[in-house]
Structure formats: C-alpha cells, structure tokens
Design a protein around this motif. Structure first.
Motif, mmCIF file in Angstrom:
data_model
loop_
_atom_site.group_PDB
_atom_site.id
_atom_site.type_symbol
_atom_site.label_atom_id
_atom_site.label_comp_id
_atom_site.label_asym_id
_atom_site.label_seq_id
_atom_site.Cartn_x
_atom_site.Cartn_y
_atom_site.Cartn_z
ATOM 1 N N GLN A 2 20.100 18.055 0.729
ATOM 2 C CA GLN A 2 19.963 18.867 2.084
ATOM 3 C C GLN A 2 19.287 18.587 2.910
ATOM 4 O O GLN A 2 19.099 17.883 3.528
ATOM 5 C CB GLN A 2 21.024 19.715 2.439
ATOM 6 N N HIS A 3 18.311 19.165 1.631
ATOM 7 C CA HIS A 3 16.482 19.299 1.690
ATOM 8 C C HIS A 3 16.072 17.573 2.078
ATOM 9 O O HIS A 3 15.025 17.275 3.206
ATOM 10 C CB HIS A 3 16.142 20.068 1.571
ATOM 11 N N LEU A 4 16.605 16.848 1.537
ATOM 12 C CA LEU A 4 15.950 15.577 0.886
ATOM 13 C C LEU A 4 16.573 14.800 2.410
ATOM 14 O O LEU A 4 15.843 13.599 2.966
ATOM 15 C CB LEU A 4 15.992 15.383 -0.009
ATOM 16 N N ARG A 22 9.879 30.539 0.902
ATOM 17 C CA ARG A 22 9.530 29.261 1.325
ATOM 18 C C ARG A 22 10.448 28.521 0.986
ATOM 19 O O ARG A 22 10.915 27.489 0.922
ATOM 20 C CB ARG A 22 8.342 29.133 1.165
ATOM 21 N N ASP A 23 11.250 29.256 -0.586
ATOM 22 C CA ASP A 23 12.416 28.051 -1.165
ATOM 23 C C ASP A 23 13.494 28.662 -1.085
ATOM 24 O O ASP A 23 13.947 28.899 -2.576
ATOM 25 C CB ASP A 23 11.634 28.482 -3.024
ATOM 26 N N ALA A 24 13.700 29.999 -0.194
ATOM 27 C CA ALA A 24 15.114 30.312 0.145
ATOM 28 C C ALA A 24 16.320 29.078 0.640
ATOM 29 O O ALA A 24 17.210 29.676 0.596
ATOM 30 C CB ALA A 24 14.768 31.714 1.123
ATOM 31 N N GLY A 25 15.708 27.784 0.389
ATOM 32 C CA GLY A 25 16.644 27.167 0.653
ATOM 33 C C GLY A 25 16.628 26.795 2.649
ATOM 34 O O GLY A 25 17.494 26.116 3.261
ATOM 35 N N TRP A 26 15.871 27.726 3.352
ATOM 36 C CA TRP A 26 15.853 27.178 4.594
ATOM 37 C C TRP A 26 15.281 26.367 4.812
ATOM 38 O O TRP A 26 14.015 25.914 4.282
ATOM 39 C CB TRP A 26 15.447 28.513 5.309
ATOM 40 N N ILE A 27 14.813 25.443 5.666
ATOM 41 C CA ILE A 27 14.104 24.210 6.501
ATOM 42 C C ILE A 27 12.981 25.375 7.804
ATOM 43 O O ILE A 27 13.783 26.464 8.006
ATOM 44 C CB ILE A 27 14.516 23.548 7.406
#
Ligand SMILES: Cc1ncc(C[n+]2csc(CCOP(=O)(O)OP(=O)(O)O)c2C)c(N)n1
Ligand code: SF4
Ligand SMILES: [Mg+2]
Length: 750
Positions: free
Chosen positions: A224-226, A127-132
C-alpha cells in the motif's frame, strides 16, 4: 479566500472543510489551538452532524476513532510528543486495520527532560508504524496537505499523519488561502468505506492472524505504501485541477539543476535553508536543496535519481537516534547506496533550538572543507559539554545531567554578559539566560535565603503560579502537613500539570523535598514503584505521596490510580481539582462542572458550556475500591485540609484526598477571591467536605448556612453566560439540584 490566520486555525478550518464526521482529541501543547477551534465549530453546527468527543487520553482519542472509522465515519484527530507516544499501541493498530484516519502531528520534542518546543522526535518514533507521513513547510502547505490527506487515506485505506512544526507553524500567523467548500467537495468525495461494521453485512475486523499469514499481511501494508509513492505525485495534478494550486508531492527541489551539494530536510526549516542557499549562491557555491514532503513511504528511488549528479549531501534533521546518529540520513544513505556520494548527518533544532541562516551557511562551508564531524550537532555548546564531562560523576546534587548542564550554561551566560569571550563555541554564542540566583540547584554561594533547606515550606517561594492560584496554596499546605506527619521523611511524585510546571522549570525547583516528575498519566504507578522499593529496602519510615491535577487523576491516569488503589499500595494521592486541564490552556476534563465554559466546551450551540450529566465523581470511585481512606478538602478551610492530610498520613495502604482549588485564570475569578470562591463552593453544597474509610462515609463537615449556587457561579466568568440576558434559569436550577443532592447525600445541614 486568502486570510491572515494562525496555522492551527487554518488547519482546523481545512479539516472542517473536509466534512469529518467524528473528531476525538485530547489536549497537548502545541496542538490545542487546532482542536479548540474544531470543538467550537462542531458545537456551532458548522461541521454538519460531526461529533466532537472530549476523551480522557490520547489512547482514548485514537481508540474512539478506530471504532468510528470502522463504523464508516470520516474521522480526524491531532496530537504531538508525549501524546503520540501515549497512543502508540493504537497507532500501530489503526494502520494494521487499514483505517483511513487523518491525524495532525504538531511536532514537538519528547521528554525527559520535558520540553514543549519543536523537533521531529515524535513522528520519527512512530515512522514505521504503517502511517503515511507528510511534512509541511509552511501553513499553506499544511492546509493543502490536510485536504490531500483525507483523499489519500481513503483511496488507500491507510492512515495519514500530517506533520507540522509545533509553534513555528502552529502558532504562526501567515496569509493562507482557504479554499471554498465547493472546491473541496469536488476534490474530496464523500467517504465510501471499503470495510465497515454494519448489521446488514456483518464482517469481523481485527481477527487474529498466526505465523502462516502475518508476513503476508505486513507485505500487503508495505505494498500500500508503494502504491502511495505512485499516487502522491499524481495527487499534485488532481489537487491543482480542483483547487488551482500546485501543492504536496513526495519531495520538491530548490536550485538543484546545477547543484554540487544537496541539503535535505523536512518541514519548516527548508525556508531558512533556501535563504542560506540564496546567499551562498551569490558567493558562487553551487548548492541546492531537496525538501522531503513525504517521509513515509520514503521516496528512495526517486531521491537516488535526483541526487545522482551531486558530489555531496547534507541531511539536516531535527531528531536523533541516540547511539547511532541520524534517522533521515540513514534512509538517504540507503537510497544512495553504491554511489560514493558522502552523506553528512547534521542534528539540529532539538527541543526548539532555533536554526539560524548563518549556522546553516557555516555548516555548508564546513562540509565542503571536510570539517564536519559525523554526526554533526549544529550549534552544540561545547563549553557546557566539556565542563559536564570534566565534572564526571564525583558530585551528586539535585537532579541528573540536564539540571547540571543548565547550571553550567547559566553560569557561562553570566560570564559572557560580564565581558568574557566564548572560546569554545564554533557556531554561535548561546543567548544570555536569565539567572535564577534564588535557586537551590545553583551553588550554595549563589543561592538566596528562600533556597535554604531549613525553610519551612516544602513548596517554596519563587515558583511561577498565577496570582491567587488555589493549587499552589493547596499544595503548600497539604505537602507541609504530610512532611510534618512523616517527620520530614517524604518522597513526592508529581504528574504533569500546572503544579509541576510552575514549580520546576529547569534549572529551578521550588521543592524542598525529594520530588519527581515522570509523565502525565503514570504518576500513581511511579509512586507505587517508589513504595515497593522502600519496602524492599526496609525503609518503612519514608512515606510516599502523589500529586496530580484533576485531568491527571480522573482522566488519563485513572487506570494507574485504580491499580494503585486495588493493590492497596502504601501511598497517599492528592488530587488538586481545578476542574479543567489548566496547564494546556483550559480544556474540559472529566471533572469540569456542567455548563462551565472551557476552550473545548465553549459557549456556543444548543448546550453552551460543558454538558450536564457528564464527568466523574472520583471520591466515589476511590471509595468503591474500599481503600482505607478517602477525603475531600478545600483551600476554603486550610486547617481542615491539614487535619485530613495528617489523618491520612497516619494510616497504611492506599489513601486519597480530593482538594478543591480555584484557578483564577481558568475560572475567570479575581485572584483576590480565591478563598471566597472556594468557600462558596462548600457553602452552597457544590463541593461537599467528607471523609470515608473502607468505602463508607464516616464524617462530613456540616454547612454553617446554605447559600444559593448563584452566589458561587456569579464570581466566575466561566459561568457568565448563565446570567444572560436572559438568564438561563433552567441551567442554574439544575446546578442547584446538584448542590441539594449533595446536601441530602452527606447530611450537610445536620
Ligand atoms: C500523554 C500526554 N498527553 C497530554 C499532555 C499535555 N498535558 C500536560 S499537562 C495537561 C493538563 C493537566 O491538567 P490537570 O491534570 O487537570 O492539571 P492542571 O494543569 O489543571 O493543574 C495536559 C493535557 C501530556 N503532557 N502528556
Ligand atoms: S492556570 Fe490556574 S492552576 Fe495553573 S498556575 Fe494559573 S491559577 Fe494556578
Ligand atoms: Mg486541572
């Protein structure tokens, strides 16, 4: 267009509508139906110039796509469970490189114990690998989220996982509205990459970044996630304008307006939760639910705002942070920090255990009455747990906890079915399981004669191979010969595959020898470790063998196998070659012969079946390592197979035997014809029998008489398309040429 369609097929069709240019995939249940359908569509020319790559592992799949994406193509893959973990390094890499890859996760549990059913452990692990990460509740949403995912990924230069519950959604037939191509084209413009490998404008991608800037790079990913948190709600409106449906979003609410209690969950279980809520509402309980549609980025502030008015939150999650509790609930607790709202963690549905409406209703009532433990495991079988805890460590029978537990559950199931009552289970009585009294994992009193340790066959009766399975036959003879040669001092390691699955579903085992299964791609390395431990303990009398299918051997495990060869570890490797990934439902491997039909080399398009000129010759690759012994054998000649195993067992160092084993199910041959088919492969020259020592062929088995390849091919429906009408004489001639080449190379006609 509204159609009644399987979830996997609907997703494949949706992906095709997005006009991907490169798809690479490696089969793993329950993802297979998606990629099989896409491979067919690509081959039929339904997806423009899209390329479908049958790769050798999940790491290969995502790595190929990283390259394709960097070269400016729109790309797609799908995987699950062990496959996602197998590609983990590349998962992080793709995100770090900012590549807009879309990947379906057909959510499944992670072993051991191996389990192919649904939970969310796999996507949670990364979950924290940077993928949406988007989660679908039903198949309509799965379709819509895939279409949205391509746009989101490309707008943000960020990879997106679309998670859908394995089997519950992937294999469910539901009415789904598949949009017209023009609507999708309007919504999703052609991919315009922001970075691209291009000789006209050379750039470097993936350069090393030191401590001076690494944190900044990571912060930018976070940003980017934000941004995604802002874009995703907007996407609902954009999607609605183009495709006339409200779909997606960060989260959605159900009866939350006046709710005291909020239930939070991801994925398909939201449907059952809503049903439970409807019934509780009738009883006057003010409960609502929040479905999280986007788990990464996590809509922290938005959820806080939605939940401020409730008095209690229950997070139902299909995962477990072992030693900690809930994963999603930890995020929810962070979102509610300082609000004094109790958050209950309920771990449910692990490994495919169904989550019933009545259990959910009871859970909500127990939460109101402060009766929930923290974390709470829904429908936990306390009888089995307590018996196992009481048993302690005093007995040491076959296998670890899982096997013992299943014995307890089976025995308890028997007691219940004989009229006993379930005193310990708070929530439900587990369904009565079928009792396997033959099994040697059961108490001796309940075992049947086949389970006795003095039985002759190492691979015992009672396994679940298909009728006429060449692999079961080959394994029985090969392992028995190895047992005799080692005076019963043998340890066997098994890769994932048919042999492993049909011989050892918990709590059964057909193996009369020390036997271990670890993973699909690592069996040779596991065996090397066993051999090293035996060396360290001075137990030279104990020998080690590995068994793997062709996929495990020539594809996903080839790296580990090569390592075992070049270290010359004292291990005999037995490859049972049935020429495809049979365990996952007949997909192409690097050993699939030219023109053969599999579910990823279907008989459509310009080149029906598997492509000529692809694949690998593993005996030759083994010989190139210069190891002491390489042999080929077939179930056509079981004495020859036994002799070769005996010879190999008498040698030291790395040894390899490649055994041809027809698979009636995958080859479309009659179960009664297994030996005949195997014999015709040898007599036509298509499967030459030979032995090599230290890289040189020392002996080959001459053919009694040469038969034309048609005699072999025509017994198998995987080659049926070659016989027309009209017959594909060119293809048959090229197969004959391969046989003739073998006959000349190994001097088979004397
Ligand atoms: C990392 C990983 N990827 C994919 C799978 C799914 N999988 C399990 S067995 C199998 C096919 C095995 O094929 P093969 O080695 O040829 O053995 P067979 O079943 O044909 O005997 C696959 C693809 C897995 N278990 N782990
Ligand atoms: S699918 Fe093929 S290899 Fe697997 S058990 Fe059946 S016959 Fe054997
Ligand atoms: Mg195989």
């Amino acid at each position: 267009m509204r159609v009644q369609i399987e979830g996997s097929q609907a997703v494949a069709d949706a992906v095709a509508l997005c006009r991907p240019e490169v798809i690479a995939a490696y089969p793993i249940s329950p993802q297979t139906h998606i990629v099989e359908r896409l491979s067919r569509k690509v081959k039929q020319g339904d997806v423009g110039r899209c390329q479908f790559l049958n790769v050798e592992s999940e790491l290969g799949a995502l790595s190929a796509l990283i390259g394709a994406s960097a070269a400016g193509a729109r790309i797609y893959t799908a995987t699950t469970s062990q496959g996602l973990l197998f590609m983990a390094e590349a998962v992080y890499n793709a995100a770090g490189l900012g590549l807009p890859i879309v990947m379906t996760i057909a959510n499944r549990a992670i072993g051991a114990p191996i389990n192919i059913w649904n939970d969310h452990s796999d996507s949670m692990a990364l979950r924290d690998a940077g993928w949406i990460q988007l989660f679908a509740e039903d198949n309509q949403e799965a379709v819509d989220l895939h279409i949205q995912a391509f746009r989101l990924a490309e707008d943000l230069s960020c990879p997106v996982m679309v998670c859908m519950d394995g089997y519950i959604l992937t294999h469910a037939y539901e009415p789904v509205d598949l949009p017209d191509q023009t609507l999708v084209d309007d919504f999703l413009p052609p991919f315009n990459p922001v970075q691209m490998l291009d000789p006209d404008d050379p750039i470097s991608i993936g350069a090393m970044v030191g401590p001076e800037a690494f944190t900044e790079v990571r912060y930018l990913s976070h940003r980017q996630h934000l941004r995604a948190l802002e874009l995703i709600p907007d996407l609902i409106g954009v999607f609605d304008r183009h495709l006339h449906r409200l779909s997606g979003g960060l989260y959605s609410l159900y009866l939350m307006g006046d709710a005291d209690i909020a239930v939070i969950a991801l994925g398909s279980v939201n449907g059952t939760i809503k049903d439970a809520i409807d019934e509780l509402r009738n009883e006057g309980i003010a409960v609502g639910c929040v479905k999280i549609g986007c788990y990464r980025p996590f809509p922290m502030q938005q959820l806080r705002a939605e939940l401020e008015g409730v008095t209690r939150v229950i997070v139902v999650e299909k995962d477990l942070a072992v030693g900690m509790g809930g994963i999603v609930s930890a995020d929810v607790q962070m979102a509610l920090q300082g609000l004094q709202i109790p958050v209950h963690t309920v771990i449910a549905g692990l490994g495919g255990r169904s989550i019933s409406k009545s259990s959910l209703k009871r859970m909500i009532q127990d939460a109101r009455a402060e009766r929930l433990s923290e974390p709470h495991f829904l429908d936990l079988n306390w009888t089995a747990i307590n018996e196992e805890l009481a048993r302690g460590q005093d007995t040491r029978r076959a296998g670890p906890v899982a096997e013992r537990l299943l014995r307890v559950i089976d025995a308890r199931g028997a007691r219940l079915s004989e009229g006993g009552t379930d005193v310990d289970s708070t929530y439900q009585v587990l369904p009565d399981r079928h009792l396997h009294r033959r099994n040697r994992l059961l108490d001796e009193a309940t075992q049947a004669v086949q389970s006795r340790m003095d039985r002759m066959n190492s691979l015992n009766s009672g396994h679940r191979a298909c009728q006429g399975c060449g692999e079961a036959l080959g394994a029985r003879y090969a392992v028995d010969a190895a047992m005799r040669a080692s005076h019963n001092q043998l340890i066997a390691i098994n890769a994932t595959g048919c042999l492993e699955v049909f011989s050892s579903p918990y709590p059964e085992s057909s193996w009369q020898i020390p036997w271990m299964h670890s993973l699909f791609g690592n069996a040779p390395a596991v065996a090397s470790g066993v051999a090293a431990a035996l060396r360290a303990k001075g137990r030279d009398e104990v020998k080690v063998i590995v068994q793997g299918g062709d996929g495990a051997t020539v594809d996903i495990g080839l790296g580990c196998l090569s390592g075992m060869f070049e270290r010359n570890d004292d291990v005999l490797y037995l490859c049972y070659d049935n020429e495809a990934y049979m365990n996952t439902g007949i997909q192409r491997s690097g050993s699939t012969p030219p023109f053969a039909r599999t579910n990823t080399t279907q008989i459509v398009g310009d080149h029906p079946g598997n492509l000529l000129g692809t694949g690998k010759n593993l005996p030759h690759i083994a010989m190139a390592h210069g190891i002491p012994y390489v042999g080929t054998a077939s179930v056509a000649d079981l004495h020859d197979l036994e002799e070769k195993v005996t010879r190999a067992m008498g040698l030291q160092g790395a040894r390899y035997i490649h055994i041809h084993v027809p698979c009636p199910l995958g080859w479309g041959s009659e179960p009664a014809h297994t030996i005949q088919v195997a014999r015709l492969a040898v007599e036509s020259g298509l499967f030459p029998l030979f032995e090599a020592e230290f890289g040189k062929v020392i002996r080959s088995t001459p053919m009694r008489h040469k038969v034309p390849v048609e005699r072999y091919l025509e017994l198998q429906t995987r080659f049926k398309h070659l016989f027309g009408p009209p017959p594909d004489t060119e293809a048959i001639a090229s197969i004959q040429a391969l046989a003739d080449h073998n006959i000349a190379t190994y001097g088979l006609l004397g």
